[in-house]
Design a protein around this motif. Structure first.
Motif, PDB file in Angstrom:
ATOM      1  N   UNK A   1       0.872  -1.171   0.000  1.00  0.00           N
ATOM      2  CA  UNK A   1       0.000   0.000   0.000  1.00  0.00           C
ATOM      3  C   UNK A   1       0.909   1.221   0.000  1.00  0.00           C
ATOM      4  N   UNK A   2       0.611   2.196  -0.838  1.00  0.00           N
ATOM      5  CA  UNK A   2       1.411   3.415  -0.902  1.00  0.00           C
ATOM      6  C   UNK A   2       0.554   4.582  -0.431  1.00  0.00           C
ATOM      7  N   UNK A   3       1.141   5.425   0.415  1.00  0.00           N
ATOM      8  CA  UNK A   3       0.450   6.600   0.954  1.00  0.00           C
ATOM      9  C   UNK A   3       1.314   7.832   0.728  1.00  0.00           C
ATOM     10  N   UNK A   4       0.739   8.864   0.121  1.00  0.00           N
ATOM     11  CA  UNK A   4       1.466  10.122  -0.017  1.00  0.00           C
ATOM     12  C   UNK A   4       1.300  10.936   1.271  1.00  0.00           C
ATOM     13  N   UNK A   5       2.424  11.394   1.828  1.00  0.00           N
ATOM     14  CA  UNK A   5       2.362  12.261   2.994  1.00  0.00           C
ATOM     15  C   UNK A   5       2.706  13.710   2.666  1.00  0.00           C
ATOM     16  N   UNK A   6       3.482  13.922   1.606  1.00  0.00           N
ATOM     17  CA  UNK A   6       3.785  15.262   1.113  1.00  0.00           C
ATOM     18  C   UNK A   6       4.312  15.128  -0.306  1.00  0.00           C
ATOM     19  N   UNK A   7       4.731  16.247  -0.895  1.00  0.00           N
ATOM     20  CA  UNK A   7       5.233  16.198  -2.270  1.00  0.00           C
ATOM     21  C   UNK A   7       6.436  15.282  -2.429  1.00  0.00           C
ATOM     22  N   UNK A   8       7.236  15.176  -1.384  1.00  0.00           N
ATOM     23  CA  UNK A   8       8.478  14.399  -1.499  1.00  0.00           C
ATOM     24  C   UNK A   8       8.593  13.286  -0.478  1.00  0.00           C
ATOM     25  N   UNK A   9       7.477  12.896   0.128  1.00  0.00           N
ATOM     26  CA  UNK A   9       7.525  11.866   1.171  1.00  0.00           C
ATOM     27  C   UNK A   9       6.342  10.916   1.019  1.00  0.00           C
ATOM     28  N   UNK A  10       6.661   9.610   0.908  1.00  0.00           N
ATOM     29  CA  UNK A  10       5.658   8.564   0.763  1.00  0.00           C
ATOM     30  C   UNK A  10       5.938   7.459   1.778  1.00  0.00           C
ATOM     31  N   UNK A  11       4.920   6.681   2.083  1.00  0.00           N
ATOM     32  CA  UNK A  11       5.061   5.526   2.970  1.00  0.00           C
ATOM     33  C   UNK A  11       4.526   4.300   2.240  1.00  0.00           C
ATOM     34  N   UNK A  12       5.311   3.225   2.238  1.00  0.00           N
ATOM     35  CA  UNK A  12       4.859   1.932   1.736  1.00  0.00           C
ATOM     36  C   UNK A  12       4.681   1.002   2.924  1.00  0.00           C
ATOM     37  N   UNK A  13       3.615   0.202   2.929  1.00  0.00           N
ATOM     38  CA  UNK A  13       3.483  -0.826   3.963  1.00  0.00           C
ATOM     39  C   UNK A  13       3.066  -2.132   3.320  1.00  0.00           C
ATOM     40  N   UNK A  14       3.510  -3.231   3.927  1.00  0.00           N
ATOM     41  CA  UNK A  14       3.290  -4.554   3.359  1.00  0.00           C
ATOM     42  C   UNK A  14       3.219  -5.594   4.461  1.00  0.00           C
ATOM     43  N   UNK A  15       2.500  -6.701   4.185  1.00  0.00           N
ATOM     44  CA  UNK A  15       2.519  -7.818   5.133  1.00  0.00           C
ATOM     45  C   UNK A  15       3.545  -8.864   4.727  1.00  0.00           C
ATOM     46  N   UNK A  16       4.298  -8.580   3.673  1.00  0.00           N
ATOM     47  CA  UNK A  16       5.394  -9.451   3.263  1.00  0.00           C
ATOM     48  C   UNK A  16       6.713  -8.971   3.831  1.00  0.00           C
ATOM     49  N   UNK A  17       7.814  -9.607   3.460  1.00  0.00           N
ATOM     50  CA  UNK A  17       9.131  -9.218   3.974  1.00  0.00           C
ATOM     51  C   UNK A  17       9.523  -7.818   3.491  1.00  0.00           C
ATOM     52  N   UNK A  18       9.764  -6.907   4.422  1.00  0.00           N
ATOM     53  CA  UNK A  18      10.145  -5.549   4.048  1.00  0.00           C
ATOM     54  C   UNK A  18      11.502  -5.527   3.350  1.00  0.00           C
TER      55      UNK A  18
END
Length: 283
Positions: A65-82
Motif C-alpha cells: 500500500x502506498x500513501x502520499x504524505x507530502x510532495x516528497x515523502x511517501x510511505x509503503x506498507x506490506x505484510x510481506x518481507x520488508x
C-alpha cells in the motif's frame, strides 16, 4: 461461553504485523511512479492506494500500500518481507535522489460493519478494497469501545474476503491477474512502469490467466497446509492451497488456493480428503 466473532456482522480491532518503509527525497514521486503499478502522482496528501511492484517480466515482487504524505515523502506498507521490498527498489535506484528508511511503526486492523464511524488516530489510515481500515503509526489508537479480536478471527475474515497475503498467497512466481488484485492495484492510465507489458497485454487482449485465486469452504475442521492438493470430482489435480484458517463464527475451515481456469465456479472439490466448496473471490 463467549460467542464467536463474525466480522461480517460486527466490528472488531486487532494488532497486526506490517513492514513500513518511508520513501523520501526530491525524486521520490517520479521514482515510485516508474516502479509501482498504481498512479502515485495522482495521490493527494494523506491518500493511499494498493499497488504492485513487479519484475520486468511482470511477475509480482511485492504487494504494497502506498500513501502520499507530502510532495516528497511517501510511505509503503506490506505484510510481506520488508527487506524484499527494499532490495527490489534499490536495484532500480540509479542516479536517483531517494532515501529508503524502515519505520518502527505499529498497525491496528479494524474490520466489520461500521468501521467508517470508528474513532482512530494514526499517521496512515489505509482502506482495504474488501472493507475495513488499517491504522498505522508510531502509536496508533482505536476507540476503546471497539471489541478486540484475536489474530485467528482476522485471518479467517481475510480468507473469506479473498484478500491475498504477500509471501503466502502471492510470491515471485505469481502474475497479477491470477491473484485477482488488478482492479484495485493497477492504473491503466498512468505512464510506463516496470513490468507493465504483461499486465497491459493481458488486459487489452482480454487474456485469461492459467489459474485464479479461489475461496474454499469445508464444513468441518480440517488441518490444511500450503501446497495441499485440490482435486476435482475425477480426482485429478486442479490446484493447490495457499492459506487456511478455522472460522469459528461459521463453524467451518476456510482457505485460499489457486485453481485452474478450466474449473468453473462455484465448484465442489476435494482438499486433503475433505469435500470443499470453491468459489470466486468476492470482488
Amino acid at each position: 461461553m463467549i460467542a464467536p466473532v463474525d466480522l461480517f456482522a460486527t466490528v472488531g480491532a486487532c494488532p497486526t504485523e506490517r513492514g513500513v518503509l518511508a520513501v523520501s527525497g526530491p525524486d521520490a514521486e517520479s521514482f515510485l511512479q516508474g516502479q509501482l503499478s498504481q498512479d502515485v502522482s495522482g495521490l493527494s496528501n494523506g491518500q493511499s492506494a494498493w499497488s504492485l511492484i513487479l519484475q520486468p517480466q511482470g511477475r509480482i515482487d511485492a504487494f504494497v500500500r502506498v500513501t502520499r504524505q507530502s510532495d516528497s515523502h511517501f510511505v509503503l506498507d506490506t505484510d510481506g518481507p520488508l527487506e524484499q521490498v527494499i532490495a527490489r527498489l534499490q536495484r532500480f535506484m540509479l542516479r536517483t535522489d531517494v532515501s529508503l528508511d524502515p519505520l518502527d511503526w505499529q498497525c491496528i486492523s479494524v474490520r466489520g460493519p461500521g468501521t467508517a464511524e470508528v474513532a482512530v488516530s494514526g499517521e496512515v489510515i489505509g482502506l482495504l478494497p474488501t472493507g475495513g481500515i488499517d491504522v498505522l503509526g508510531p502509536a496508533p489508537t482505536v476507540s476503546e469501545d471497539v471489541p478486540r479480536i484475536g489474530a485467528e478471527v482476522l485471518e479467517a475474515h481475510r480468507i473469506r474476503t479473498g484478500f491475498p497475503r504477500m509471501g503466502v498467497d502471492i510470491d515471485d512466481r505469481t502474475i497479477p491477474a491470477e491473484a485477482e488484485v488488478v482492479p484495485f492495484s493497477v492504473s491503466f492510465t498512468k505512464g510506463c512502469f516496470t513490468g507493465q507489458e504483461l499486465v497491459a497485454r493481458m488486459d487489452s487482449r482480454g487474456s485469461s490467466a492459467p489459474r485464479y485465486l479461489r475461496v474454499l469452504t469445508i464444513q468441518d475442521r480440517a488441518e490444511l497446509k500450503g501446497g495441499d492438493q485440490i482435486a476435482n470430482d475425477e480426482s485429478a489435480e486442479v490446484g493447490n492451497v495457499t492459506s487456511s484458517a478455522w472460522d469459528a463464527a461459521a463453524n467451518s475451515t476456510v482457505a485460499l488456493g489457486y485453481i485452474k481456469r478450466s474449473v468453473e465456479m462455484p465448484a465442489e472439490v476435494t482438499v486433503a480428503g475433505f469435500l470443499a466448496q470453491a468459489s470466486a473471490v468476492p470482488r
